[in-house]
Design a protein around this motif. Structure first.
Motif, PDB file in Angstrom:
ATOM      1  N   ILE A  37       6.468  -1.187  -1.858  1.00 23.47           N
ATOM      2  CA  ILE A  37       7.593  -0.356  -2.270  1.00 23.47           C
ATOM      3  C   ILE A  37       8.684  -1.211  -2.906  1.00 23.47           C
ATOM      4  N   GLU A  38       9.050  -0.836  -4.109  1.00 24.67           N
ATOM      5  CA  GLU A  38      10.153  -1.455  -4.836  1.00 24.67           C
ATOM      6  C   GLU A  38      11.337  -0.496  -4.758  1.00 24.67           C
ATOM      7  N   THR A  39      12.469  -0.959  -4.244  1.00 27.13           N
ATOM      8  CA  THR A  39      13.649  -0.098  -4.171  1.00 27.13           C
ATOM      9  C   THR A  39      14.629  -0.497  -5.263  1.00 27.13           C
ATOM     10  N   LYS A  40      15.216   0.511  -5.871  1.00 24.51           N
ATOM     11  CA  LYS A  40      16.201   0.295  -6.924  1.00 24.51           C
ATOM     12  C   LYS A  40      17.449   1.092  -6.599  1.00 24.51           C
ATOM     13  N   SER A  41      18.595   0.468  -6.826  1.00 27.80           N
ATOM     14  CA  SER A  41      19.885   1.134  -6.685  1.00 27.80           C
ATOM     15  C   SER A  41      20.716   0.741  -7.897  1.00 27.80           C
TER      16      SER A  41
ATOM     17  N   GLY B 114       3.924  -3.296 -10.269  1.00 25.23           N
ATOM     18  CA  GLY B 114       2.509  -3.404 -10.632  1.00 25.23           C
ATOM     19  C   GLY B 114       1.982  -4.818 -10.431  1.00 25.23           C
ATOM     20  N   ARG B 115       2.766  -5.802 -10.860  1.00 25.84           N
ATOM     21  CA  ARG B 115       2.348  -7.205 -10.668  1.00 25.84           C
ATOM     22  C   ARG B 115       2.270  -7.558  -9.186  1.00 25.84           C
ATOM     23  N   ALA B 116       3.277  -7.148  -8.435  1.00 25.82           N
ATOM     24  CA  ALA B 116       3.283  -7.443  -7.000  1.00 25.82           C
ATOM     25  C   ALA B 116       2.120  -6.737  -6.302  1.00 25.82           C
ATOM     26  N   GLY B 117       1.839  -5.500  -6.704  1.00 19.93           N
ATOM     27  CA  GLY B 117       0.716  -4.762  -6.117  1.00 19.93           C
ATOM     28  C   GLY B 117      -0.617  -5.416  -6.411  1.00 19.93           C
ATOM     29  N   LEU B 118      -0.776  -5.886  -7.651  1.00 20.88           N
ATOM     30  CA  LEU B 118      -2.017  -6.573  -8.022  1.00 20.88           C
ATOM     31  C   LEU B 118      -2.183  -7.865  -7.229  1.00 20.88           C
ATOM     32  N   LEU B 119      -1.107  -8.627  -7.091  1.00 24.77           N
ATOM     33  CA  LEU B 119      -1.176  -9.860  -6.308  1.00 24.77           C
ATOM     34  C   LEU B 119      -1.540  -9.563  -4.857  1.00 24.77           C
ATOM     35  N   CYS B 120      -0.925  -8.557  -4.282  1.00 24.03           N
ATOM     36  CA  CYS B 120      -1.226  -8.174  -2.902  1.00 24.03           C
ATOM     37  C   CYS B 120      -2.694  -7.757  -2.779  1.00 24.03           C
ATOM     38  N   HIS B 121      -3.162  -6.957  -3.727  1.00 21.16           N
ATOM     39  CA  HIS B 121      -4.567  -6.534  -3.750  1.00 21.16           C
ATOM     40  C   HIS B 121      -5.496  -7.748  -3.777  1.00 21.16           C
TER      41      HIS B 121
ATOM     42  N   ARG C 141       3.413   2.803 -16.100  1.00 22.34           N
ATOM     43  CA  ARG C 141       3.523   3.559 -14.855  1.00 22.34           C
ATOM     44  C   ARG C 141       2.213   3.588 -14.080  1.00 22.34           C
ATOM     45  N   GLY C 142       1.104   3.837 -14.768  1.00 24.40           N
ATOM     46  CA  GLY C 142      -0.189   3.841 -14.083  1.00 24.40           C
ATOM     47  C   GLY C 142      -0.192   4.748 -12.886  1.00 24.40           C
ATOM     48  N   TYR C 143      -0.495   4.206 -11.734  1.00 22.08           N
ATOM     49  CA  TYR C 143      -0.590   4.995 -10.511  1.00 22.08           C
ATOM     50  C   TYR C 143       0.626   4.828  -9.604  1.00 22.08           C
ATOM     51  N   THR C 144       1.668   4.256 -10.117  1.00 20.28           N
ATOM     52  CA  THR C 144       2.875   4.061  -9.319  1.00 20.28           C
ATOM     53  C   THR C 144       3.599   5.385  -9.121  1.00 20.28           C
ATOM     54  N   GLU C 145       3.886   5.697  -7.870  1.00 16.61           N
ATOM     55  CA  GLU C 145       4.673   6.888  -7.546  1.00 16.61           C
ATOM     56  C   GLU C 145       6.150   6.537  -7.654  1.00 16.61           C
ATOM     57  N   ARG C 146       6.944   7.526  -7.962  1.00 18.58           N
ATOM     58  CA  ARG C 146       8.390   7.348  -8.034  1.00 18.58           C
ATOM     59  C   ARG C 146       9.009   8.479  -7.228  1.00 18.58           C
ATOM     60  N   MET C 147       9.927   8.121  -6.298  1.00 22.15           N
ATOM     61  CA  MET C 147      10.528   9.154  -5.457  1.00 22.15           C
ATOM     62  C   MET C 147      11.835   8.666  -4.860  1.00 22.15           C
ATOM     63  N   PRO C 148      12.683   9.607  -4.416  1.00 25.47           N
ATOM     64  CA  PRO C 148      13.898   9.200  -3.711  1.00 25.47           C
ATOM     65  C   PRO C 148      13.541   8.654  -2.332  1.00 25.47           C
ATOM     66  N   PRO C 149      14.339   7.724  -1.836  1.00 36.16           N
ATOM     67  CA  PRO C 149      14.038   7.101  -0.535  1.00 36.16           C
ATOM     68  C   PRO C 149      13.889   8.089   0.618  1.00 36.16           C
ATOM     69  N   ASP C 150      14.603   9.207   0.581  1.00 37.18           N
ATOM     70  CA  ASP C 150      14.514  10.144   1.692  1.00 37.18           C
ATOM     71  C   ASP C 150      13.174  10.886   1.744  1.00 37.18           C
ATOM     72  N   ARG C 151      12.339  10.745   0.737  1.00 37.32           N
ATOM     73  CA  ARG C 151      10.995  11.337   0.752  1.00 37.32           C
ATOM     74  C   ARG C 151       9.917  10.352   1.192  1.00 37.32           C
TER      75      ARG C 151
ATOM     76  N   ARG D  43      -6.953  -1.752  -1.075  1.00 41.24           N
ATOM     77  CA  ARG D  43      -6.310  -0.755  -1.924  1.00 41.24           C
ATOM     78  C   ARG D  43      -4.823  -0.762  -1.607  1.00 41.24           C
ATOM     79  N   VAL D  44      -4.027  -1.058  -2.619  1.00 44.53           N
ATOM     80  CA  VAL D  44      -2.577  -1.133  -2.454  1.00 44.53           C
ATOM     81  C   VAL D  44      -1.949  -0.084  -3.362  1.00 44.53           C
ATOM     82  N   ARG D  45      -1.204   0.829  -2.768  1.00 38.39           N
ATOM     83  CA  ARG D  45      -0.494   1.841  -3.545  1.00 38.39           C
ATOM     84  C   ARG D  45       0.924   1.354  -3.797  1.00 38.39           C
ATOM     85  N   THR D  46       1.424   1.617  -4.983  1.00 41.84           N
ATOM     86  CA  THR D  46       2.761   1.152  -5.352  1.00 41.84           C
ATOM     87  C   THR D  46       3.713   2.331  -5.515  1.00 41.84           C
ATOM     88  N   ILE D  47       4.950   2.100  -5.071  1.00 42.95           N
ATOM     89  CA  ILE D  47       5.987   3.135  -5.093  1.00 42.95           C
ATOM     90  C   ILE D  47       7.295   2.512  -5.553  1.00 42.95           C
ATOM     91  N   ILE D  48       8.022   3.231  -6.386  1.00 41.55           N
ATOM     92  CA  ILE D  48       9.401   2.877  -6.705  1.00 41.55           C
ATOM     93  C   ILE D  48      10.284   3.916  -6.035  1.00 41.55           C
TER      94      ILE D  48
END
Length: 114
Positions: free
Chosen positions: A15-19, A38-45, A73-83, A56-61
């Motif tokens: 999870i990458e958090t942005k403010s 995406g780069r961090a997810g690939l490295l973790c994978h 964007r690929g398979y990266t999900e994007r959502m507010p932190p409260d979700r 399998r590593v899922r990525t979220i912003i």
């Protein structure tokens, strides 16, 4: 750099958090967060795969602010932190408790956690 790595029965999530301010988010004068996660997810994978672990590593912003779409964007999900919690808890089970323990042990042993 990884903001958050969540490991549980529903999988491995990076999870990458942005403010960002509105001007930053709309100004496009920043490093593409989709590329960053995406780069961090690939490295973790790759690290997990090379160690024979479930990889399998899922990525979220997670951001309250609007973040532009990206060609990366690929398979990266994007959502507010409260979700996030609901999203992580409602995915289909992907890892056994033994797999979760093995991945967590690997992360604690090999990656800088702090």
């Amino acid at each position: 750099q990884v903001d958050h790595l969540v490991v549980g029965p529903t999988g491995v999530f990076l999870i990458e958090t942005k403010s960002w301010s509105r001007s930053t988010a709309s100004g496009k004068q920043y490093f593409d967060p989709y590329e960053q996660v995406g780069r961090a997810g690939l490295l973790c994978h790759c690290l997990l795969k090379d160690s024979g672990l479930p990889n399998r590593v899922r990525t979220i912003i997670a951001s309250h602010q609007w973040i532009a779409e990206s060609r990366l964007r690929g398979y990266t999900e994007r959502m507010p932190p409260d979700r996030l919690a609901g999203y992580l808890q409602t995915r289909q089970a992907a890892l056994s408790s033994a797999d979760v323990a093995r991945v967590v042990a690997f992360v604690k042993e090999h990656l800088s956690v702090g």
